[in-house]
Scaffold this active site. Structure first.
Site, PDB file in Angstrom:
ATOM      1  N   CYS A 117      -0.559  -3.374  -5.362  1.00 55.68           N
ATOM      2  CA  CYS A 117      -1.410  -3.281  -4.169  1.00 55.68           C
ATOM      3  C   CYS A 117      -2.405  -4.436  -4.145  1.00 55.68           C
ATOM      4  CB  CYS A 117      -2.136  -1.935  -4.166  1.00 55.68           C
ATOM      5  SG  CYS A 117      -3.074  -1.618  -2.662  1.00 55.68           S
ATOM      6  N   CYS A 118      -3.046  -4.704  -5.303  1.00 59.01           N
ATOM      7  CA  CYS A 118      -4.010  -5.813  -5.373  1.00 59.01           C
ATOM      8  C   CYS A 118      -3.304  -7.153  -5.126  1.00 59.01           C
ATOM      9  CB  CYS A 118      -4.700  -5.843  -6.731  1.00 59.01           C
ATOM     10  SG  CYS A 118      -5.981  -4.602  -6.972  1.00 59.01           S
ATOM     11  N   CYS A 200     -12.584  -2.453  -2.686  1.00 54.37           N
ATOM     12  CA  CYS A 200     -11.985  -1.555  -1.693  1.00 54.37           C
ATOM     13  C   CYS A 200     -12.580  -0.150  -1.834  1.00 54.37           C
ATOM     14  CB  CYS A 200     -10.481  -1.487  -1.900  1.00 54.37           C
ATOM     15  SG  CYS A 200      -9.657  -3.049  -1.546  1.00 54.37           S
ATOM     16  N   CYS A 203     -11.141   2.440  -4.308  1.00 56.14           N
ATOM     17  CA  CYS A 203     -11.113   2.000  -5.712  1.00 56.14           C
ATOM     18  C   CYS A 203     -12.498   1.645  -6.244  1.00 56.14           C
ATOM     19  CB  CYS A 203     -10.184   0.803  -5.865  1.00 56.14           C
ATOM     20  SG  CYS A 203      -8.499   1.140  -5.341  1.00 56.14           S
ATOM     21  N   CYS A 227      -8.745  -7.297 -10.704  1.00 56.92           N
ATOM     22  CA  CYS A 227      -7.659  -7.140  -9.742  1.00 56.92           C
ATOM     23  C   CYS A 227      -6.659  -8.273  -9.840  1.00 56.92           C
ATOM     24  CB  CYS A 227      -8.225  -7.084  -8.328  1.00 56.92           C
ATOM     25  SG  CYS A 227      -9.234  -8.504  -7.930  1.00 56.92           S
TER      26      CYS A 227
HETATM   27 FE1  SF4 Z   1      -5.347  -1.812  -3.298  1.00 54.76          FE
HETATM   28 FE2  SF4 Z   1      -7.414  -0.678  -4.587  1.00 54.76          FE
HETATM   29 FE3  SF4 Z   1      -6.592  -3.183  -5.195  1.00 54.76          FE
HETATM   30 FE4  SF4 Z   1      -7.848  -2.657  -2.879  1.00 54.76          FE
HETATM   31  S1  SF4 Z   1      -8.711  -2.524  -4.988  1.00 54.76           S
HETATM   32  S2  SF4 Z   1      -6.089  -3.931  -3.144  1.00 54.76           S
HETATM   33  S3  SF4 Z   1      -6.991  -0.606  -2.343  1.00 54.76           S
HETATM   34  S4  SF4 Z   1      -5.464  -1.240  -5.477  1.00 54.76           S
END
Ligand code: SF4
Length: 246
Positions: A117-118, A200, A203, A227
């Site tokens: 996701c990151c 985010c 998170c 991240c």
């Molecule tokens: Fe995805 Fe969380 Fe990373 Fe944002 S911080 S990109 S929502 S995993």
């Protein structure tokens, strides 16, 4: 252009943040960019760049999962300085595929999902934003975490073929907060509610007094609280297009 040892050492003894930024602009005219996560440190750097009309492009990454307070801060910042901050988004097809196959909040299920996701929402847009730049400025400070304490102020990133410059590396948290107060720099309203490092919304949580400043990021994990934006390249397993904004 590659810097020699003398040029690199001069950044360590620069008398001020503005002087350090002017020095890097002089060495790489038109090729310096700053990635702002809209955090407190980044607001200090944004203030220095905008107030002094430094020729540095400022950008931020909209992951699509930010707090409403972060969007509100972006609005207040561009209104205050009357200058634009370029916003980069993830590729829609990447997000659609990830969310459809893994789930909209699947980052809670595994480190692998979280890193994917990151990578989609942060790392890939960052790499796009850095294209053509020779220097990438960040608001990283050494005392923010164990993974950042040994970072150099300026370092060559072989994979990205550019310099990463951390002009606030030796600043303390108090110095950052004092700067924001002294110059009435806009900051995220969440900082007054116990949030230190803000990413985010799903998170990030507030931290307790005495906790590590990055304890509120991906708090359910025991791995390194990064991240991928600011990881040392050697630390990146399988290099998911590694390297990291906050
Ligand atoms: Fe995805 Fe969380 Fe990373 Fe944002 S911080 S990109 S929502 S995993």
């Amino acid at each position: 252009m590659r810097l020699n040892k003398d040029q690199i050492e001069k950044f360590e003894v620069a008398s001020s943040l503005v002087e350090a930024l002017e020095m890097i602009c002089a060495l790489f005219p038109g090729k310096v960019v700053f990635s702002s996560s809209l955090g407190q440190e980044d607001q200090v750097i944004t203030d220095a760049i905008f107030k002094n009309d430094l020729p540095i492009k400022i950008f931020t990454l909209d992951t699509g999962r930010l707090f409403s307070e972060s969007y509100e801060l972006l609005e207040r910042t561009t209104a205050r300085y009357k200058k634009p901050i370029r916003v980069y988004f993830p590729e829609a097809s990447d997000v659609e595929e990830f969310v459809t196959t893994k789930g909209v909040n699947s980052f809670y299920e595994s480190v692998e999902n979280r890193k994917e996701c990151c990578n989609i929402r942060k790392v890939k847009p960052l790499n796009r934003a850095l294209r053509g730049a020779d220097v990438w400025i960040t608001g990283v400070r050494a005392e923010q975490s164990n993974t950042r304490k040994d970072m150099p102020m300026i370092e060559w990133l072989e994979e990205k073929q550019l310099y990463k410059f951390n002009p606030l590396l030796h600043w303390t948290y108090l110095e950052v907060v004092d700067y924001l107060k002294e110059f009435y720099v806009p900051y995220n309203a969440l900082h007054d509610k116990g949030f230190v490092s803000i990413g985010c919304a799903p998170c990030t949580r507030a931290i307790e007094a005495g906790e590590d400043p990055r304890a509120g990021r991906w708090w359910w994990e025991t791995s390194q609280k990064e991240c991928g934006l600011h990881m040392q390249e050697v630390d990146q397993p399988n290099n998911i297009n590694a390297n990291p904004v906050n």
